[in-house]
Every structure is written in C-alpha cells, then in structure tokens.
Design a protein around this motif. Structure first.
Motif, short mmCIF file in Angstrom:
data_model
loop_
_atom_site.label_atom_id
_atom_site.label_comp_id
_atom_site.label_asym_id
_atom_site.label_seq_id
_atom_site.Cartn_x
_atom_site.Cartn_y
_atom_site.Cartn_z
N UNK A 89 -5.21 18.07 3.88
CA UNK A 89 -5.51 16.65 3.81
C UNK A 89 -4.25 15.86 4.15
N UNK A 90 -4.33 14.97 5.14
CA UNK A 90 -3.16 14.21 5.58
C UNK A 90 -3.50 12.72 5.76
N UNK A 91 -2.91 11.83 4.96
CA UNK A 91 -2.09 12.10 3.76
C UNK A 91 -2.99 12.32 2.55
N UNK A 92 -2.51 13.06 1.56
CA UNK A 92 -3.31 13.33 0.38
C UNK A 92 -2.86 12.50 -0.82
N UNK A 93 -1.69 11.89 -0.74
CA UNK A 93 -1.15 11.11 -1.85
C UNK A 93 -0.29 10.00 -1.27
N UNK A 94 -0.83 8.79 -1.23
CA UNK A 94 -0.10 7.70 -0.59
C UNK A 94 -0.61 6.37 -1.14
N UNK A 95 -0.38 5.30 -0.40
CA UNK A 95 -0.83 3.97 -0.83
C UNK A 95 -1.33 3.19 0.37
N UNK A 96 -2.11 2.16 0.09
CA UNK A 96 -2.73 1.35 1.14
C UNK A 96 -2.42 -0.13 0.86
N UNK A 97 -1.91 -0.82 1.86
CA UNK A 97 -1.54 -2.23 1.70
C UNK A 97 -2.80 -3.11 1.60
N UNK A 98 -2.69 -4.30 1.00
CA UNK A 98 -3.84 -5.19 0.86
C UNK A 98 -4.49 -5.53 2.20
N UNK A 99 -5.80 -5.41 2.27
CA UNK A 99 -6.55 -5.82 3.46
C UNK A 99 -6.43 -4.89 4.65
N UNK A 100 -5.80 -3.74 4.49
CA UNK A 100 -5.62 -2.83 5.62
C UNK A 100 -6.49 -1.59 5.47
#
Length: 496
Positions: free
Chosen positions: A349-360
């Motif tokens: 799984x890529x990425x399996x642990x990350x973050x997502x910016x608002x509205x993206x």
C-alpha cells in the motif's frame, strides 16, 4: 401501531426504522413480505432491545470476565465470505446468576457487528469439541436462536455445528422445534472430515483440522480483521520512490516464465522494463483500469473514499494486480490516515500512513506482491482523524498522533476485495499481459470516457469555486464603491 406502545420502545430504534430502508427491508424479507408478521416481529424485537438496553451496551457496562473467557467472539469468514460468529461451548457453564450478563454479551456482539458492517449476515459456529452434559444450557441456546429468528432479521446464513456429542442429540431435537422450517435448513452438522465444505482451513483452528493460528485474548476487543500490523514496507519516503526488491524479483520471475513459454526473448526484455516504470505511470494506468469501479463514493465526515465498497483485482489468469483508492479531505483541517489490511504479506500500500491537506485529493495504490492472488476474504481498513494545524505531518509526528488520538475521533471505513475472472482463453490472456498489447474495445473506450468525465467533474467543481469567489469579489467591490460614493456625498454636503 407504535403509538399504543411507544413507551415500550427506545426512541432511537423508532427513529432508525423511519430512516433506514434496509432495516425495514430485512424485517420484510425475514417474514416473507407478510406485513402483519413483520409488524409483530418489529414490535417484539423493539421491546427486547429496550429491555436489554441494546443501544447502550458497551465493554464498560459488561463484566470483564465475560470477555476474558472467550466463549463468544467474531473471527474469520466462511467460504461464501460471511463473517463467523463463534460459540466455544466448552467455555460455557450453566449458572442462573450469570445468565442475564451472558445474554447481554450475545446482544453486544451482534449489535457491535451490525453497526460496523451494516447488518451483513453471519454464519454461526457452535464449536462443541470437548463438551459434555455440564455444558448443556437449553435456555441460553434458545436465547441465541431467538436473537436470529426474532430480533435480528435476515442476519443468519447458516449454523455450523462441529462435533456434537451423541448425548446432546435429544437436546438439539428440541432446538430444531424452536428454529422453524426455514432455519432448520440452515443447520449443518459437521466433524473434522467435512467441516471444510463450509469453512476453509485458513479460518479453522488446528483441533478442527485447520491451520488458523489465531488465539483469543482480551483486551483488546477482538477485531480480528485488522489485528495484523500496518501494511507498510519501510519509511513512507522510500515506499513512494521505489518498488521493493522482493516485488521486482518476483515480477521479473513471472514475466520471464510467461515469455519463455512464448519463446520470444526480445519481448521478455520489454516486459521486464515495464516493471520499473515511474509511480506516475502506475497511477495513470490504475486510474484508467479502475475508473468504472471508482464511480461509487463513500461520503464520510472526514474523507470521501472511492471506491465505496470493493477493490477490483484480477484472477491469476487476468493478471490485474493494482487498484486505486482515492481519498478526498472534506474538512478544513489536515486529516491523518492509515490503511490496514488482513493480509499484509500479500499487499503493498503506497502510501499507507500519511496525511491529506484540506480540500485536496490523494491517490493510494494497492498492489499485490508477485506470486500472490487476491482473495474474497481479504479486507482493507481506512482509518482517519483530524489533526491540529500546529501538528507536523512527518513520520514521527504521525506515529505519536495515532498513539494519542481517542478512538471516538477516528473515522473507519472497510473495503472488500472482488476478484474479476477472465472471460478470454488463458493463452490469449497471458499474451496480452506479457506483452502489454492494447486492445481498443468498447469497454476500454468506456473506461477512458468515465475517466475523462471524472476529470471534467473535478474541473467543474474548481470552476464553480472560482466563480463563487469572483462573484463575492464583485459584490465587495460594488459595496466599496457605494461606501466611497456615500462618503464623498457627505463630505460635499457638509462643505456646501
């Protein structure tokens, strides 16, 4: 009908019944669309739900020892993909003082699962190995039967009874009388030699002839789907930049075997070269292959997730090894997410642990390691939680964040695997997979069209936002001009 007995129902159940069409449908199906019988079942189950405070049952209100003995738990799947609800009868002893708490434990597990998987049916397993007369408790068995026949509609697929002692034959004749003709057909009496007709060995313990190494323990609460560690292959940075050596070697071996069978050495080199394509190329290919499936979207409070329910992989013949998950952050804060799987040894799984910016939006690529095939029993869990603006988004910060975030603030969504069988002859499929020969079929064109429609939809959303800001700017400009003109007018009036 409800007004006469409104005080006997939990208002939350009544509200759900008015809003949840699927729940109503399940009651109707279980009572063969006979409305009077359906109303009677709803009435009985609602009164029972209030009596047992089903909506408020939690680990904290039940005795801890009930969970520790491991007599009841959810674990694994049968061959049709239905969840297994285990009753380890040897851990149960008849005790009138404990009976109510044990019944509430059954209700807790059923409600816990019903809320988590939206009422998808269960397969019940009575594991009666090493049991005797001291374990017979007809009152408790009758309660379990009533849960499925009267309280949880359309919730039972079958009851698998493993190695029932001969001394209990008379008792189960009584049980059959409680079940009714429809439920009797769901009884499956098995032993070590035939239990795998219904449950594969990977979800059977060794004493039942299986290979499942699962050992019940508490705490934590059994959530066996995702007890395995995160499907991570080293740091996220290296995970995004390169394929693992193991995956490349395995894929190279597969490609070599296919091309050797075709006796085309030159095309073998082309096939191997395709494995080292950049991540952007992979994303584009996966998007096109999965555009048709990704049209459905789960709209959660933090993330919108496409596809909504299933990831589509190919069988060994079709060779489709990659799927795309699209996450869209619909909040005003950064959302941390991680992806877990029931089979971390099979999937990357890529990425399996990350973050997502608002509205993206963010793309997650799920791919099979070489030599592995997707299974209907495989599951994925996407967990998400809002982060403070001041928090960092690096690996150490995310690790600490997931240690501290309360479970109540975590959004969870599960995805199943779907395996697409090949409709073409195997030789033709191998040739297409090995040499990557494009075929412009109607389905290919449809997939490309839907992909373009998705892009068009995103552009329209962006344009609408731009137009909204433009209109707001015009209104503010007109307002400013009006205020300025009014000020000039006042100044002129004072002078004159």
């Amino acid at each position: 009908y409800f007004l006469d007995k409104s005080d006997k129902y939990d208002s939350r159940d009544v509200e759900r019944l008015q809003q949840d069409d699927k729940w109503v449908e399940n009651y109707l199906i279980w009572r063969h669309d006979v409305v009077d019988d359906t109303l009677k079942m709803i009435d009985e189950s609602f009164q029972w739900r209030k009596e047992y405070t089903v909506n408020d049952l939690s680990e904290s209100v039940l005795p801890k020892w009930l969970f520790e003995i491991g007599a009841l738990f959810l674990h694994g799947y049968d061959k049709e993909g239905y969840k297994l609800f285990w009753f380890r009868v040897k851990h149960h002893t008849r005790d009138p003082k404990q009976q109510l708490d044990k019944k509430k434990l059954v209700a807790f597990w059923l409600e816990h699962y019903a809320k988590r998987d939206h009422g998808k049916p269960l397969t019940v397993v009575f594991d009666m190995a090493e049991t005797g007369i001291s374990h017979i408790d007809l009152d408790f068995v009758r309660f379990i039967v009533n849960c499925f026949t009267d309280y949880y509609p359309n919730f039972l697929t079958k009851i698998v009874i493993f190695e029932m002692p001969w001394i209990m034959n008379a008792a189960f004749k009584i049980v059959k009388g409680w079940l009714g003709p429809d439920a009797i057909s769901m009884l499956k009496f098995t032993n070590k030699s035939d239990v795998q007709e219904y449950i594969s060995g990977e979800y059977l313990p060794p004493h039942m002839g299986g290979t499942d190494s699962f050992k019940y323990s508490y705490p934590p609460l059994v959530d066996d789907d995702f007890q395995t560690p995160l499907c991570e292959n080293g740091p996220i940075t290296s995970e995004d930049e390169h394929e693992s050596k193991e995956e490349i070697d395995a894929d190279n071996k597969e490609a070599g075997e296919l091309n050797e069978a075709q006796n085309l050495n030159q095309k073998k080199m082309n096939s191997v070269e395709q494995i080292s394509k950049s991540e952007e190329t992979d994303k584009t290919e996966v998007k096109q292959k999965n555009a048709k499936k990704a049209l459905t979207t789960f709209k959660g409070p933090l993330l919108h997730i496409s596809p909504a329910e299933e990831l589509y992989f190919g069988s060994k013949e079709t060779g489709e090894k990659k799927c795309l998950i699209v996450l869209t952050n619909v909040t005003k804060n950064v959302v941390a997410f991680k992806v877990r799987t029931t089979a971390p040894e099979k999937y990357r799984v890529k990425p399996s642990n990350s973050s997502c910016e608002p509205g993206t939006s963010l793309d997650i690529i799920v791919s099979l390691h070489g030599g592995f095939a997707a299974s209907l029993q495989d599951r994925f869990l996407i967990m998400a939680a809002e982060m403070d603006q001041s928090s960092g988004a690096g690996v150490p910060e995310l690790t600490q964040f997931w240690k501290e975030v309360p479970r109540t603030k975590v959004m969870e969504h599960r995805l199943r695997c779907h395996v697409i069988e090949s409709s073409k002859p195997s030789s033709l499929t191998l040739k297409d997979n090995a040499f990557n020969i494009p075929a412009k079929t109607n389905e290919d064109l449809h997939i490309q069209l839907t992909h373009l429609l998705q892009i068009n939809k995103r552009l329209e959303e962006q344009m609408n936002r731009c137009l909204w800001f433009q209109q707001l700017s015009v209104v503010l400009s007109l307002l400013s001009v009006t205020v300025a003109a009014f000020c000039f007018y006042l100044a002129y009036a004072q002078r004159s």
